[in-house]
Design an enzyme around this catalytic site. Structure first.
Site, PDB file in Angstrom:
ATOM      1  N   ASN A 172       0.817  -1.363  -0.005  1.00 22.86           N
ATOM      2  CA  ASN A 172      -0.053   0.010   0.106  1.00 22.86           C
ATOM      3  C   ASN A 172       0.818   1.245  -0.221  1.00 22.86           C
ATOM      4  O   ASN A 172       1.591   1.478   1.093  1.00 22.86           O
ATOM      5  CB  ASN A 172      -0.764   0.091   1.290  1.00 22.86           C
ATOM      6  CG  ASN A 172      -1.890   1.127   1.404  1.00 22.86           C
ATOM      7  OD1 ASN A 172      -1.905   2.000   0.268  1.00 22.86           O
ATOM      8  ND2 ASN A 172      -2.515   1.368   2.524  1.00 22.86           N
ATOM      9  N   PHE A 173       0.853   1.913  -1.096  1.00 17.11           N
ATOM     10  CA  PHE A 173       1.733   2.981  -1.311  1.00 17.11           C
ATOM     11  C   PHE A 173       1.231   4.524  -0.558  1.00 17.11           C
ATOM     12  O   PHE A 173       1.985   5.513  -0.394  1.00 17.11           O
ATOM     13  CB  PHE A 173       1.937   3.402  -2.651  1.00 17.11           C
ATOM     14  CG  PHE A 173       2.659   2.509  -3.590  1.00 17.11           C
ATOM     15  CD1 PHE A 173       3.469   1.510  -3.016  1.00 17.11           C
ATOM     16  CD2 PHE A 173       3.124   2.797  -4.832  1.00 17.11           C
ATOM     17  CE1 PHE A 173       4.075   0.433  -3.719  1.00 17.11           C
ATOM     18  CE2 PHE A 173       3.847   2.061  -5.680  1.00 17.11           C
ATOM     19  CZ  PHE A 173       4.362   0.810  -5.036  1.00 17.11           C
ATOM     20  N   LYS A 174      -0.200   4.042  -0.277  1.00 15.67           N
ATOM     21  CA  LYS A 174      -0.731   5.272   0.581  1.00 15.67           C
ATOM     22  C   LYS A 174      -0.538   6.529  -0.329  1.00 15.67           C
ATOM     23  O   LYS A 174      -0.694   6.598  -1.454  1.00 15.67           O
ATOM     24  CB  LYS A 174      -0.170   5.399   2.111  1.00 15.67           C
ATOM     25  CG  LYS A 174      -0.371   4.301   2.792  1.00 15.67           C
ATOM     26  CD  LYS A 174      -0.214   4.580   4.304  1.00 15.67           C
ATOM     27  CE  LYS A 174      -0.128   3.250   4.824  1.00 15.67           C
ATOM     28  NZ  LYS A 174      -0.261   3.360   6.438  1.00 15.67           N
ATOM     29  N   HIS A 227      -9.972   1.038   4.849  1.00 13.20           N
ATOM     30  CA  HIS A 227      -8.768   1.305   5.647  1.00 13.20           C
ATOM     31  C   HIS A 227      -8.873   2.211   6.704  1.00 13.20           C
ATOM     32  O   HIS A 227      -9.951   3.302   6.765  1.00 13.20           O
ATOM     33  CB  HIS A 227      -7.743   1.658   4.852  1.00 13.20           C
ATOM     34  CG  HIS A 227      -6.441   1.595   5.085  1.00 13.20           C
ATOM     35  ND1 HIS A 227      -5.809   2.804   5.986  1.00 13.20           N
ATOM     36  CD2 HIS A 227      -5.505   0.848   5.014  1.00 13.20           C
ATOM     37  CE1 HIS A 227      -4.729   2.221   6.322  1.00 13.20           C
ATOM     38  NE2 HIS A 227      -4.323   1.158   5.815  1.00 13.20           N
ATOM     39  N   GLU A 240      -5.785  -5.016  10.464  1.00 11.50           N
ATOM     40  CA  GLU A 240      -4.676  -4.089  10.814  1.00 11.50           C
ATOM     41  C   GLU A 240      -5.159  -3.388  12.132  1.00 11.50           C
ATOM     42  O   GLU A 240      -5.945  -2.499  12.036  1.00 11.50           O
ATOM     43  CB  GLU A 240      -4.545  -3.029   9.924  1.00 11.50           C
ATOM     44  CG  GLU A 240      -4.162  -3.534   8.337  1.00 11.50           C
ATOM     45  CD  GLU A 240      -3.754  -2.338   7.402  1.00 11.50           C
ATOM     46  OE1 GLU A 240      -2.619  -2.276   7.205  1.00 11.50           O
ATOM     47  OE2 GLU A 240      -4.616  -1.674   7.089  1.00 11.50           O
ATOM     48  N   GLY A 299       1.950   2.265  11.221  1.00 12.17           N
ATOM     49  CA  GLY A 299       2.957   3.424  11.236  1.00 12.17           C
ATOM     50  C   GLY A 299       3.574   3.777  12.479  1.00 12.17           C
ATOM     51  O   GLY A 299       4.113   4.950  12.701  1.00 12.17           O
ATOM     52  N   SER A 349       2.469  -2.259  10.901  1.00 12.97           N
ATOM     53  CA  SER A 349       4.108  -1.971  10.836  1.00 12.97           C
ATOM     54  C   SER A 349       4.770  -3.594  10.796  1.00 12.97           C
ATOM     55  O   SER A 349       5.818  -4.012  11.245  1.00 12.97           O
ATOM     56  CB  SER A 349       4.339  -1.850  12.668  1.00 12.97           C
ATOM     57  OG  SER A 349       4.001  -0.246  12.711  1.00 12.97           O
TER      58      SER A 349
END
Length: 234
Positions: A8-10, A90, A159, A165, A197
């Protein structure tokens, strides 16, 4: 079940770096990786989907074919690019973009009807985790109530929000217990991924848990060599 790795590049990847990454990844992988490796760039990072060695997906789309929805992309845009895989739910969209359970239900139903592969994200906040495992189970169960758990094109990604993060992944015991609970709810054919993470150092160990069918990876996937290393653990 075959293990999966998702990147996931966000909104962190420069546009042209994203394009170069996709092209280089295609050269690196083989056809057997197509259903095992997924990449979700931001909208500008997407390319027309001619990739044969991995699955290209979108991080978000508005649940309409097209229309007056300023700032959004819709199913027609994705279909024109030959993209039929989508992240929904998300935690960053739930929290920052205020996507409600009712809107997520609408989005899921719309793209289910389009036969998109849906990666549906769930996860609890630290305050819920601190109340004990019973509270976690109740919270996650509520997050899954609005979707069709028997949809054949569904992948669920767990998640824990407190691990995203933060460089602090959930413990192996936490993952084992939570995934064990979720496996009892989900269709046995539905892959269940862990995210939060994940990095090169812990990915192999997490993948070693039987109830973990794969990983949804954030910042650790932004450098291609790191993502390739994690793919090698599948």
């Amino acid at each position: 079940m075959t293990k999966i790795a998702m990147a996931n590049f966000k909104s962190a990847m420069p546009v042209f770096k994203s394009h170069a990454y996709l092209k280089e990844l295609e050269k690196t992988l083989k056809p057997q990786h197509f259903d095992r490796v997924f990449v979700f760039p931001d909208f500008l990072g997407l390319l027309p989907n001619s990739f044969l060695h991995f699955t290209l997906g979108a991080q978000n789309a508005y649940p309409r074919d097209c229309g007056a929805f300023t700032g959004e992309i819709t199913s027609k845009h994705l279909e024109e690019l030959k993209i039929h895989t989508l992240l929904i739910g998300h935690s960053e969209r739930r929290a920052l973009l205020k996507e409600s359970p009712s809107f997520l239900k609408e989005k899921f139903g719309f793209f289910k009807d389009k036969n998109f592969k849906i990666v549906y994200c769930i996860g609890e906040e630290l305050t819920t985790r601190e109340k004990g495992f019973r509270a976690v189970k109740e919270f996650l169960n509520e997050q899954l109530e609005n979707i069709d758990l028997n949809y054949s094109n569904l992948i669920v990604a767990y998640e824990p929000i407190w691990a995203i993060g933060t460089k602090k992944s959930a413990s192996l015991e936490d993952i084992y217990l939570t995934h064990g609970f979720l496996k009892q709810i989900l269709n046995q054919k539905t892959p269940l991924l862990y995210g939060g993470s994940v990095n090169v150092q812990n990915a192999k160990e997490i993948l070693g848990i039987d109830s973990v069918d794969g990983l949804l990876i954030g910042s650790a996937s932004w450098e291609l060599e790191n993502f390739k290393t994690i793919i090698s653990f599948l």
